[in-house]
Design a protein around this motif. Structure first.
Motif, PDB file in Angstrom:
ATOM      1  N   ALA A 105       0.832  -1.203   0.000  1.00  0.00           N
ATOM      2  CA  ALA A 105       0.000   0.000   0.000  1.00  0.00           C
ATOM      3  C   ALA A 105       0.868   1.255   0.000  1.00  0.00           C
ATOM      4  CB  ALA A 105      -0.926  -0.012   1.203  1.00  0.00           C
ATOM      5  N   ARG A 106       1.948   1.261   0.777  1.00  0.00           N
ATOM      6  CA  ARG A 106       2.854   2.426   0.787  1.00  0.00           C
ATOM      7  C   ARG A 106       3.471   2.652  -0.584  1.00  0.00           C
ATOM      8  NH1 ARG A 106       5.170   0.702   6.413  1.00  0.00           N
ATOM      9  NH2 ARG A 106       3.784   1.887   7.767  1.00  0.00           N
ATOM     10  N   GLU A 107       3.832   1.556  -1.234  1.00  0.00           N
ATOM     11  CA  GLU A 107       4.402   1.653  -2.587  1.00  0.00           C
ATOM     12  C   GLU A 107       3.387   2.242  -3.562  1.00  0.00           C
ATOM     13  OE1 GLU A 107       5.768  -1.501  -5.954  1.00  0.00           O
ATOM     14  OE2 GLU A 107       6.452  -1.900  -3.905  1.00  0.00           O
ATOM     15  N   ALA A 108       2.125   1.772  -3.470  1.00  0.00           N
ATOM     16  CA  ALA A 108       1.079   2.285  -4.353  1.00  0.00           C
ATOM     17  C   ALA A 108       0.817   3.760  -4.086  1.00  0.00           C
ATOM     18  CB  ALA A 108      -0.200   1.472  -4.185  1.00  0.00           C
ATOM     19  N   LEU A 109       0.869   4.181  -2.841  1.00  0.00           N
ATOM     20  CA  LEU A 109       0.673   5.593  -2.504  1.00  0.00           C
ATOM     21  C   LEU A 109       1.844   6.451  -2.979  1.00  0.00           C
ATOM     22  CD1 LEU A 109      -0.764   5.205   1.107  1.00  0.00           C
ATOM     23  CD2 LEU A 109      -1.986   6.147  -0.871  1.00  0.00           C
ATOM     24  N   SER A 110       3.061   5.899  -2.920  1.00  0.00           N
ATOM     25  CA  SER A 110       4.234   6.668  -3.340  1.00  0.00           C
ATOM     26  C   SER A 110       4.273   6.875  -4.847  1.00  0.00           C
ATOM     27  CB  SER A 110       5.515   5.987  -2.873  1.00  0.00           C
ATOM     28  OG  SER A 110       5.733   4.786  -3.591  1.00  0.00           O
ATOM     29  N   GLY A 112       2.008   8.149  -6.450  1.00  0.00           N
ATOM     30  CA  GLY A 112       1.166   9.309  -6.724  1.00  0.00           C
ATOM     31  C   GLY A 112      -0.323   9.007  -6.774  1.00  0.00           C
ATOM     32  N   ARG A 113      -0.709   7.825  -6.438  1.00  0.00           N
ATOM     33  CA  ARG A 113      -2.133   7.482  -6.419  1.00  0.00           C
ATOM     34  C   ARG A 113      -2.773   8.033  -5.150  1.00  0.00           C
ATOM     35  NH1 ARG A 113       0.350   2.755  -8.287  1.00  0.00           N
ATOM     36  NH2 ARG A 113      -0.393   2.054 -10.301  1.00  0.00           N
ATOM     37  N   GLY A 114      -4.040   8.386  -5.248  1.00  0.00           N
ATOM     38  CA  GLY A 114      -4.803   8.751  -4.059  1.00  0.00           C
ATOM     39  C   GLY A 114      -5.189   7.488  -3.317  1.00  0.00           C
ATOM     40  N   ALA A 115      -5.728   7.651  -2.123  1.00  0.00           N
ATOM     41  CA  ALA A 115      -6.060   6.497  -1.283  1.00  0.00           C
ATOM     42  C   ALA A 115      -7.073   5.576  -1.965  1.00  0.00           C
ATOM     43  CB  ALA A 115      -6.584   6.967   0.064  1.00  0.00           C
ATOM     44  N   GLY A 116      -8.147   6.134  -2.522  1.00  0.00           N
ATOM     45  CA  GLY A 116      -9.175   5.314  -3.169  1.00  0.00           C
ATOM     46  C   GLY A 116      -8.644   4.608  -4.406  1.00  0.00           C
ATOM     47  N   THR A 117      -7.862   5.315  -5.193  1.00  0.00           N
ATOM     48  CA  THR A 117      -7.286   4.722  -6.400  1.00  0.00           C
ATOM     49  C   THR A 117      -6.280   3.638  -6.041  1.00  0.00           C
ATOM     50  OG1 THR A 117      -7.522   6.870  -7.470  1.00  0.00           O
ATOM     51  CG2 THR A 117      -6.114   5.270  -8.572  1.00  0.00           C
ATOM     52  N   ALA A 118      -5.480   3.886  -5.015  1.00  0.00           N
ATOM     53  CA  ALA A 118      -4.485   2.894  -4.583  1.00  0.00           C
ATOM     54  C   ALA A 118      -5.183   1.627  -4.105  1.00  0.00           C
ATOM     55  CB  ALA A 118      -3.607   3.469  -3.473  1.00  0.00           C
ATOM     56  N   ALA A 119      -6.262   1.776  -3.343  1.00  0.00           N
ATOM     57  CA  ALA A 119      -6.988   0.605  -2.844  1.00  0.00           C
ATOM     58  C   ALA A 119      -7.578  -0.197  -4.001  1.00  0.00           C
ATOM     59  CB  ALA A 119      -8.084   1.037  -1.870  1.00  0.00           C
ATOM     60  N   SER A 131     -12.828  -3.027   0.326  1.00  0.00           N
ATOM     61  CA  SER A 131     -12.881  -2.482   1.685  1.00  0.00           C
ATOM     62  C   SER A 131     -11.668  -2.923   2.509  1.00  0.00           C
ATOM     63  CB  SER A 131     -14.185  -2.884   2.385  1.00  0.00           C
ATOM     64  OG  SER A 131     -14.269  -4.284   2.497  1.00  0.00           O
ATOM     65  N   THR A 132     -11.196  -4.148   2.277  1.00  0.00           N
ATOM     66  CA  THR A 132      -9.997  -4.621   2.976  1.00  0.00           C
ATOM     67  C   THR A 132      -8.797  -3.769   2.597  1.00  0.00           C
ATOM     68  OG1 THR A 132     -10.832  -6.879   3.048  1.00  0.00           O
ATOM     69  CG2 THR A 132      -8.447  -6.609   3.294  1.00  0.00           C
ATOM     70  N   TRP A 133      -8.638  -3.529   1.312  1.00  0.00           N
ATOM     71  CA  TRP A 133      -7.498  -2.733   0.853  1.00  0.00           C
ATOM     72  C   TRP A 133      -7.621  -1.279   1.295  1.00  0.00           C
ATOM     73  CZ3 TRP A 133      -2.953  -4.434  -0.248  1.00  0.00           C
ATOM     74  CH2 TRP A 133      -2.801  -5.739  -0.709  1.00  0.00           C
ATOM     75  N   LYS A 134      -8.831  -0.761   1.421  1.00  0.00           N
ATOM     76  CA  LYS A 134      -8.997   0.607   1.927  1.00  0.00           C
ATOM     77  C   LYS A 134      -8.479   0.703   3.361  1.00  0.00           C
ATOM     78  CE  LYS A 134     -12.830   2.279  -0.873  1.00  0.00           C
ATOM     79  NZ  LYS A 134     -14.236   2.725  -0.883  1.00  0.00           N
ATOM     80  N   ARG A 135      -8.783  -0.313   4.186  1.00  0.00           N
ATOM     81  CA  ARG A 135      -8.276  -0.325   5.565  1.00  0.00           C
ATOM     82  C   ARG A 135      -6.748  -0.408   5.573  1.00  0.00           C
ATOM     83  NH1 ARG A 135     -12.575  -3.824   6.259  1.00  0.00           N
ATOM     84  NH2 ARG A 135     -11.206  -5.631   6.336  1.00  0.00           N
ATOM     85  N   ILE A 136      -6.189  -1.206   4.672  1.00  0.00           N
ATOM     86  CA  ILE A 136      -4.732  -1.361   4.616  1.00  0.00           C
ATOM     87  C   ILE A 136      -4.079  -0.057   4.163  1.00  0.00           C
ATOM     88  CG2 ILE A 136      -2.858  -2.582   3.416  1.00  0.00           C
ATOM     89  CD1 ILE A 136      -4.819  -5.035   3.377  1.00  0.00           C
ATOM     90  N   VAL A 137      -4.660   0.605   3.173  1.00  0.00           N
ATOM     91  CA  VAL A 137      -4.123   1.889   2.693  1.00  0.00           C
ATOM     92  C   VAL A 137      -4.198   2.929   3.810  1.00  0.00           C
ATOM     93  CG1 VAL A 137      -4.543   3.807   1.096  1.00  0.00           C
ATOM     94  CG2 VAL A 137      -4.519   1.460   0.238  1.00  0.00           C
ATOM     95  N   THR A 138      -5.286   2.942   4.552  1.00  0.00           N
ATOM     96  CA  THR A 138      -5.409   3.871   5.679  1.00  0.00           C
ATOM     97  C   THR A 138      -4.313   3.618   6.699  1.00  0.00           C
ATOM     98  OG1 THR A 138      -7.795   4.053   5.370  1.00  0.00           O
ATOM     99  CG2 THR A 138      -6.937   4.639   7.554  1.00  0.00           C
ATOM    100  N   ALA A 139      -4.052   2.352   6.999  1.00  0.00           N
ATOM    101  CA  ALA A 139      -2.977   2.009   7.941  1.00  0.00           C
ATOM    102  C   ALA A 139      -1.620   2.435   7.388  1.00  0.00           C
ATOM    103  CB  ALA A 139      -2.983   0.519   8.230  1.00  0.00           C
ATOM    104  N   ALA A 140      -1.423   2.304   6.094  1.00  0.00           N
ATOM    105  CA  ALA A 140      -0.145   2.669   5.473  1.00  0.00           C
ATOM    106  C   ALA A 140       0.074   4.182   5.509  1.00  0.00           C
ATOM    107  CB  ALA A 140      -0.111   2.184   4.023  1.00  0.00           C
TER     108      ALA A 140
END
Length: 142
Positions: A105-110, A112-119, A131-140
Protein backbone atom coordinates in the motif's frame (compact mmCIF):
# COMPACT_ATOMS: atom_id res chain seq x y z
CA UNK A 1 -0.36 -5.40 34.30
CA UNK A 2 -2.97 -4.05 36.67
CA UNK A 3 -5.34 -3.54 33.76
CA UNK A 4 -4.88 -7.14 32.59
CA UNK A 5 -5.61 -8.47 36.07
CA UNK A 6 -8.62 -6.19 36.32
CA UNK A 7 -10.06 -7.47 33.04
CA UNK A 8 -9.42 -11.07 34.11
CA UNK A 9 -11.23 -10.43 37.39
CA UNK A 10 -14.19 -8.82 35.60
CA UNK A 11 -14.38 -11.79 33.23
CA UNK A 12 -14.46 -14.16 36.17
CA UNK A 13 -17.16 -12.08 37.88
CA UNK A 14 -19.38 -12.34 34.78
CA UNK A 15 -19.34 -16.15 35.04
CA UNK A 16 -22.38 -17.75 36.69
CA UNK A 17 -20.94 -20.14 39.30
CA UNK A 18 -24.27 -21.54 40.49
CA UNK A 19 -25.71 -24.96 39.75
CA UNK A 20 -24.58 -28.56 39.45
CA UNK A 21 -20.99 -28.68 38.08
CA UNK A 22 -21.74 -31.89 36.12
CA UNK A 23 -24.96 -30.65 34.49
CA UNK A 24 -24.79 -30.85 30.69
CA UNK A 25 -25.71 -27.51 29.13
CA UNK A 26 -27.00 -26.52 25.69
CA UNK A 27 -25.14 -23.78 23.78
CA UNK A 28 -27.61 -21.10 24.96
CA UNK A 29 -27.12 -22.19 28.57
CA UNK A 30 -23.33 -22.25 28.05
CA UNK A 31 -23.47 -18.64 26.88
CA UNK A 32 -25.45 -17.63 29.97
CA UNK A 33 -22.93 -19.29 32.29
CA UNK A 34 -20.02 -17.50 30.59
CA UNK A 35 -21.86 -14.18 30.30
CA UNK A 36 -21.42 -14.00 26.50
CA UNK A 37 -23.75 -14.07 23.51
CA UNK A 38 -25.12 -17.36 22.21
CA UNK A 39 -23.79 -16.49 18.74
CA UNK A 40 -20.22 -16.72 20.13
CA UNK A 41 -20.84 -20.30 21.27
CA UNK A 42 -22.12 -21.16 17.77
CA UNK A 43 -18.99 -19.64 16.18
CA UNK A 44 -16.77 -21.64 18.54
CA UNK A 45 -17.90 -24.85 16.80
CA UNK A 46 -15.96 -23.87 13.64
CA UNK A 47 -13.32 -21.61 15.23
CA UNK A 48 -12.77 -22.72 18.82
CA UNK A 49 -10.57 -20.48 20.96
CA UNK A 50 -7.57 -22.04 22.66
CA UNK A 51 -8.61 -24.06 25.65
CA UNK A 52 -12.24 -24.39 24.54
CA UNK A 53 -13.43 -27.74 25.97
CA UNK A 54 -14.60 -30.63 23.80
CA UNK A 55 -18.28 -31.43 24.12
CA UNK A 56 -19.27 -34.19 26.53
CA UNK A 57 -22.17 -35.08 24.25
CA UNK A 58 -23.28 -34.18 20.71
CA UNK A 59 -26.93 -34.42 19.72
CA UNK A 60 -28.04 -34.58 16.08
CA UNK A 61 -31.02 -32.32 15.41
CA UNK A 62 -33.94 -33.23 13.10
CA UNK A 63 -32.87 -30.57 10.58
CA UNK A 64 -29.41 -32.15 10.33
CA UNK A 65 -27.50 -29.75 12.59
CA UNK A 66 -25.80 -30.67 15.83
CA UNK A 67 -26.05 -29.44 19.42
CA UNK A 68 -22.94 -29.68 21.57
CA UNK A 69 -23.27 -30.09 25.33
CA UNK A 70 -20.63 -29.07 27.87
CA UNK A 71 -20.70 -29.21 31.65
CA UNK A 72 -20.64 -26.22 33.98
CA UNK A 73 -17.35 -27.56 35.36
CA UNK A 74 -15.77 -27.41 31.88
CA UNK A 75 -17.01 -23.85 31.37
CA UNK A 76 -15.75 -22.72 34.79
CA UNK A 77 -12.32 -24.20 34.06
CA UNK A 78 -12.28 -22.48 30.68
CA UNK A 79 -13.24 -19.15 32.27
CA UNK A 80 -10.47 -19.55 34.86
CA UNK A 81 -7.80 -20.43 32.28
CA UNK A 82 -4.96 -18.00 31.66
CA UNK A 83 -5.99 -15.52 28.92
CA UNK A 84 -2.33 -15.16 27.88
CA UNK A 85 -2.34 -18.76 26.67
CA UNK A 86 -5.32 -18.17 24.38
CA UNK A 87 -5.23 -17.30 20.72
CA UNK A 88 -7.06 -14.37 19.19
CA UNK A 89 -10.81 -14.05 18.93
CA UNK A 90 -12.68 -17.21 18.09
CA UNK A 91 -9.50 -19.25 17.92
CA UNK A 92 -7.75 -17.25 15.23
CA UNK A 93 -4.05 -16.94 15.87
CA UNK A 94 -2.77 -13.38 16.31
CA UNK A 95 -0.75 -12.06 13.39
CA UNK A 96 3.00 -12.43 13.71
CA UNK A 97 4.77 -9.20 12.81
CA UNK A 98 3.65 -6.36 10.54
CA UNK A 99 1.22 -6.98 7.70
CA UNK A 100 3.25 -7.25 4.44
CA UNK A 101 0.32 -5.72 2.54
CA UNK A 102 1.04 -2.37 4.22
CA UNK A 103 4.34 -2.17 2.30
CA UNK A 104 2.43 -2.77 -0.95
CA UNK A 105 0.00 0.00 0.00
CA UNK A 106 2.85 2.43 0.79
CA UNK A 107 4.40 1.65 -2.59
CA UNK A 108 1.08 2.28 -4.35
CA UNK A 109 0.67 5.59 -2.50
CA UNK A 110 4.23 6.67 -3.34
CA UNK A 111 3.42 6.25 -7.04
CA UNK A 112 1.17 9.31 -6.72
CA UNK A 113 -2.13 7.48 -6.42
CA UNK A 114 -4.80 8.75 -4.06
CA UNK A 115 -6.06 6.50 -1.28
CA UNK A 116 -9.17 5.31 -3.17
CA UNK A 117 -7.29 4.72 -6.40
CA UNK A 118 -4.49 2.89 -4.58
CA UNK A 119 -6.99 0.61 -2.84
CA UNK A 120 -8.75 -0.20 -6.14
CA UNK A 121 -5.41 -0.86 -7.85
CA UNK A 122 -4.24 -3.17 -5.05
CA UNK A 123 -7.54 -5.08 -4.93
CA UNK A 124 -7.38 -5.66 -8.69
CA UNK A 125 -3.69 -6.55 -8.75
CA UNK A 126 -3.44 -8.68 -5.58
CA UNK A 127 -7.00 -9.86 -5.05
CA UNK A 128 -9.13 -9.35 -2.00
CA UNK A 129 -11.93 -6.95 -1.30
CA UNK A 130 -11.84 -3.24 -1.90
CA UNK A 131 -12.88 -2.48 1.69
CA UNK A 132 -10.00 -4.62 2.98
CA UNK A 133 -7.50 -2.73 0.85
CA UNK A 134 -9.00 0.61 1.93
CA UNK A 135 -8.28 -0.33 5.56
CA UNK A 136 -4.73 -1.36 4.62
CA UNK A 137 -4.12 1.89 2.69
CA UNK A 138 -5.41 3.87 5.68
CA UNK A 139 -2.98 2.01 7.94
CA UNK A 140 -0.14 2.67 5.47
CA UNK A 141 -0.89 6.42 5.50
CA UNK A 142 -0.47 6.61 9.29
Amino acid sequence: MERENGSRASRREAVDRSGDPDEELTPVEQARVLGIGADAIRRYRKHPPAGWPSPVRVETLPAGGVREFRTRRQLWEYADSDPASRAGKAGRKPAAGPDPRIALAREALSDGRGAGTAAAYLAERHGGGLSTWKRIVTAARK
